[in-house]
Design a protein around this motif. Structure first.
Motif, mmCIF file in Angstrom:
data_model
loop_
_atom_site.group_PDB
_atom_site.id
_atom_site.type_symbol
_atom_site.label_atom_id
_atom_site.label_comp_id
_atom_site.label_asym_id
_atom_site.label_seq_id
_atom_site.Cartn_x
_atom_site.Cartn_y
_atom_site.Cartn_z
ATOM 1 N N TRP A 1 -2.022 -11.217 -1.075
ATOM 2 C CA TRP A 1 -1.193 -10.049 -0.791
ATOM 3 C C TRP A 1 -0.300 -10.253 0.418
ATOM 4 N N SER B 1 -4.897 0.410 -4.214
ATOM 5 C CA SER B 1 -4.193 0.259 -2.933
ATOM 6 C C SER B 1 -3.025 -0.716 -3.044
ATOM 7 N N ARG C 1 0.811 -1.219 0.000
ATOM 8 C CA ARG C 1 0.000 0.000 0.000
ATOM 9 C C ARG C 1 0.848 1.275 0.000
ATOM 10 N N GLN D 1 -14.368 -1.846 -11.390
ATOM 11 C CA GLN D 1 -14.384 -3.171 -12.015
ATOM 12 C C GLN D 1 -15.085 -3.139 -13.361
ATOM 13 N N TYR E 1 -1.622 -7.712 -11.181
ATOM 14 C CA TYR E 1 -2.644 -7.732 -10.133
ATOM 15 C C TYR E 1 -2.892 -6.306 -9.637
ATOM 16 N N ALA F 1 -7.994 -13.044 -1.767
ATOM 17 C CA ALA F 1 -7.002 -12.029 -2.125
ATOM 18 C C ALA F 1 -6.158 -11.569 -0.940
ATOM 19 N N ASP F 2 -6.728 -11.569 0.261
ATOM 20 C CA ASP F 2 -5.949 -11.147 1.429
ATOM 21 C C ASP F 2 -4.738 -12.061 1.605
ATOM 22 N N SER G 1 -9.426 -0.529 -3.204
ATOM 23 C CA SER G 1 -9.969 -0.444 -1.845
ATOM 24 C C SER G 1 -10.789 0.820 -1.688
ATOM 25 N N THR H 1 -9.510 -7.512 -5.670
ATOM 26 C CA THR H 1 -8.293 -7.701 -6.451
ATOM 27 C C THR H 1 -8.651 -8.286 -7.814
ATOM 28 N N SER I 1 -12.267 -4.369 -0.191
ATOM 29 C CA SER I 1 -11.172 -4.463 -1.156
ATOM 30 C C SER I 1 -11.503 -5.510 -2.207
ATOM 31 N N ARG J 1 -5.114 -4.215 -6.684
ATOM 32 C CA ARG J 1 -6.008 -4.225 -5.521
ATOM 33 C C ARG J 1 -6.688 -2.865 -5.439
#
Length: 357
Positions: A245, A206, A112, A230, A216, A241-242, A220, A181, A179, A218
């Protein structure tokens, strides 16, 4: 009830530093050891901070937390999450071992960073022991405290060469509402231009990462903003996704495995791919590039310098090489004067960053 591990060892640590100064004994500041791979070997007596831990104060309504240096990052982030808040610079936790003192001393920031700020940007104040064994306090716990030279932020990225951090006060931020991704297939020759293009769009970015032909993103923020982004971008949604990352943030992804040299290149974002052998991972909209390569130190650093950047030997390789690309002579002299002012005996982490520093 579990045992309360929180304790203030500030006076004990201060006495140890004072004795080392009086006896001329160098000290190697050690937290959890999670970043022991970084820098030159230090021939000094270890000074452990692991027992000096605990949150000193936390005001969720003021978005400020103060903690002792040995406090594990995972404990701080768990506490913040309970109040819907976070450390916005996403410091690497290196397998859950990292401490808040190590995060600030190293200045390492996560995915971030380009969109929220670096570790240094969130430092409000600190309490530290200088090289003569004196306890000093700088800054405060409010953002308006900007008068004079910002010594507290000077500690960020100094790797303990200026003093021993006892406590640090940080600004925290609310966690985003949601969030998302997205992943896209992009060729290596087109990726830098695509990252720059996306960075210049009004998107709630982010994090951004490129590796193995996949880009990729992300996003947020508010749900409505993510839906709009999107719809404009397309791409495929990344599940879990968490976890994705976190593997890059904490460097537990296979890309970071192994004992070979791992370089961190800091470059102008729009810089085309450098002609260097090895495996590449690109972050921060093109500004941070990880390179696994057996190329010589001279070749890597010359390539980075030729485009106005610099190269850091982050892990592996020759531990007798300065990890950070040595600055210009005038800058090195200024750093030396600052070092002498805080640590006149040169007892803190000698030669960790540079051979004669």
């Amino acid at each position: 009830m579990g045992q309360d591990l929180d304790q203030d060892l500030g006076q004990v640590l201060q006495q140890q530093v004072r004795a080392a100064y009086e006896q001329g004994r160098p000290l190697h500041i050690v937290g959890s050891g999670s970043k022991g791979f970084y820098g030159r070997r230090v021939a000094a007596i270890p000074l452990a901070l692991t027992g000096h831990r605990g949150v000193v104060s936390y005001e969720p309504t003021e978005l400020v937390i103060t903690a002792r240096a040995g406090t594990p990052l995972v404990e701080i982030e768990t506490l913040l999450a309970e109040h819907g808040q976070m450390l916005a610079f996403e410091p690497p936790r290196f397998g859950g071992m990292g401490t808040i003192g190590g995060a600030i001393a190293s200045g390492f920031s996560g995915p971030r960073r380009p969109y929220a700020g670096s570790a240094r940007d969130f430092v409000l104040g600190c309490r530290m022991v200088n090289g003569q064994g004196e306890t000093l306090r700088f800054g405060g716990e409010v953002m308006k405290n900007v008068a004079g030279f910002d010594v507290a932020r000077l500690m960020a990225g100094a790797f303990g060469t200026l003093g021993l951090l006892l406590e640090v006060s940080l600004k925290v931020l609310p966690r985003p509402e949601q969030s998302l991704t997205l992943v896209f297939a992009v060729g290596p020759q087109a990726v830098v231009a695509e990252m720059v293009r996306l960075s210049n769009q009004p998107l709630p970015l982010s994090a951004m990462l490129y590796g193995e032909g996949q880009l990729y993103l992300r996003l947020s923020g508010a749900v409505s903003a993510l839906r709009a982004a999107q719809a404009m971008l397309g791409g495929e949604v990344v599940e879990a996704a968490d976890h994705f990352w976190d593997r890059y943030r904490d460097q537990s992804h296979p890309f970071f495995a192994g004992d070979g040299p791992l370089w961190r290149l800091s470059l102008p974002p729009a810089t085309p791919l450098l002609e260097l052998p090895g495996e590449l991972l690109i972050e921060w909209g093109g500004a941070q590039r990880w390179l696994r390569s057996d190329a010589s130190v001279e070749l890597v650093r010359q390539a980075a310098a030729s485009v106005g950047g610099h190269a850091t030997l982050f892990r592996g390789g020759d531990r007798d090489v300065e990890p950070q690309q040595p600055p210009a002579a005038a800058m090195m002299q200024m750093q030396g004067r600052i070092k002498t002012a805080f640590d006149p005996g040169g007892i803190f982490n000698p030669s960790l960053l540079y051979r004669d520093f």
